[in-house]
Enzyme design. Structure first.
Site, PDB file in Angstrom:
ATOM      1  N   TYR A  26      82.986  22.519   8.820  1.00  0.00           N
ATOM      2  CA  TYR A  26      81.606  22.341   9.278  1.00  0.00           C
ATOM      3  C   TYR A  26      81.504  21.165  10.251  1.00  0.00           C
ATOM      4  O   TYR A  26      80.780  21.220  11.244  1.00  0.00           O
ATOM      5  CB  TYR A  26      80.670  22.128   8.084  1.00  0.00           C
ATOM      6  CG  TYR A  26      79.238  21.869   8.481  1.00  0.00           C
ATOM      7  CD1 TYR A  26      78.409  22.921   8.870  1.00  0.00           C
ATOM      8  CD2 TYR A  26      78.716  20.581   8.488  1.00  0.00           C
ATOM      9  CE1 TYR A  26      77.098  22.696   9.254  1.00  0.00           C
ATOM     10  CE2 TYR A  26      77.405  20.346   8.872  1.00  0.00           C
ATOM     11  CZ  TYR A  26      76.596  21.403   9.249  1.00  0.00           C
ATOM     12  OH  TYR A  26      75.303  21.172   9.636  1.00  0.00           O
ATOM     13  N   GLY A  93      69.536  24.605   0.262  1.00  0.00           N
ATOM     14  CA  GLY A  93      68.110  24.914   0.298  1.00  0.00           C
ATOM     15  C   GLY A  93      67.543  25.347  -1.040  1.00  0.00           C
ATOM     16  O   GLY A  93      66.407  25.820  -1.114  1.00  0.00           O
ATOM     17  N   GLY A  95      67.687  23.203  -3.832  1.00  0.00           N
ATOM     18  CA  GLY A  95      67.418  22.012  -4.633  1.00  0.00           C
ATOM     19  C   GLY A  95      68.636  21.352  -5.248  1.00  0.00           C
ATOM     20  O   GLY A  95      68.520  20.269  -5.810  1.00  0.00           O
ATOM     21  N   ASN A 124      74.376  16.309  13.244  1.00  0.00           N
ATOM     22  CA  ASN A 124      74.125  17.069  12.017  1.00  0.00           C
ATOM     23  C   ASN A 124      72.643  16.988  11.630  1.00  0.00           C
ATOM     24  O   ASN A 124      72.259  16.273  10.712  1.00  0.00           O
ATOM     25  CB  ASN A 124      75.023  16.567  10.889  1.00  0.00           C
ATOM     26  CG  ASN A 124      75.005  17.465   9.678  1.00  0.00           C
ATOM     27  OD1 ASN A 124      74.147  18.333   9.543  1.00  0.00           O
ATOM     28  ND2 ASN A 124      75.954  17.246   8.786  1.00  0.00           N
ATOM     29  N   TYR A 131      68.179  13.281   4.864  1.00  0.00           N
ATOM     30  CA  TYR A 131      68.158  11.845   4.583  1.00  0.00           C
ATOM     31  C   TYR A 131      66.840  11.205   4.998  1.00  0.00           C
ATOM     32  O   TYR A 131      66.378  10.254   4.367  1.00  0.00           O
ATOM     33  CB  TYR A 131      69.341  11.144   5.255  1.00  0.00           C
ATOM     34  CG  TYR A 131      70.685  11.625   4.749  1.00  0.00           C
ATOM     35  CD1 TYR A 131      70.934  11.776   3.392  1.00  0.00           C
ATOM     36  CD2 TYR A 131      71.707  11.940   5.633  1.00  0.00           C
ATOM     37  CE1 TYR A 131      72.159  12.224   2.927  1.00  0.00           C
ATOM     38  CE2 TYR A 131      72.942  12.381   5.181  1.00  0.00           C
ATOM     39  CZ  TYR A 131      73.157  12.521   3.830  1.00  0.00           C
ATOM     40  OH  TYR A 131      74.380  12.958   3.370  1.00  0.00           O
TER      41      TYR A 131
END
Length: 155
Positions: A26, A93, A95, A124, A131
């Site tokens: 990634y 996505g 939780g 990113n 964050y």
């Protein structure tokens, strides 16, 4: 969705290493993962362990982890350093990342650290947005520096 967050064990290391490789892909640097499974296990569970991790499980399968250690700052003292944090794409996505990240924050709080630090790539956006929800201070102006094992040997 039912999930479990717990401390990593030696038996979890092969799966954690798989997720580390997924993260490296990634982050566009799959060739950078050079740690062996034996070294990884020893560094976390050997005679002198240097890292700890939480894992997130769904149906007894690890789908995420947060690996951290103590970093010492001459300016701030002991700080919790979050080295790697990933939830596999299929489970993002839902939780899990929130619960996993907050578990590490609790570790920093209960461990009486002077703070918690980590890095995020400037491109990113999903991570930066995540964050920002926590009002994290994202610094600019610092460049990462490193020597490879080969460079150190050649010195």
């Amino acid at each position: 969705m039912d999930f479990n967050i717990r401390f990593a064990t030696t038996e979890d290391c092969p799966r954690i290493l798989e997720l580390i490789n997924e993260l490296a892909v990634y982050e566009r640097a799959p060739e950078e993962v050079t740690v062996s499974l034996d070294h990884f296990i020893d560094a976390g569970f050997g005679k002198n362990p240097v890292w700890k991790a939480y894992v997130a499980e769904v149906n007894n399968t690890i789908v995420g982890f947060a690996l951290y250690y103590t970093r010492y700052s001459t300016w701030k003292g002991c700080r919790l350093y979050l080295e790697d944090f990933i939830v596999t794409e299929e489970f993002r996505g839902k939780g899990l990342g929130k619960v996993l990240f907050e578990k590490v924050i609790e570790e920093a709080k209960n461990g009486n650290y002077s703070g918690m630090v980590w890095q995020v790539l400037d491109w990113n956006e999903p991570a930066i947005n995540f964050y920002n929800k926590y009002k994290a201070h994202l610094e600019s102006g610092w460049l990462n520096a490193a020597f490879s094992k080969e460079q150190i040997k050649a010195f």
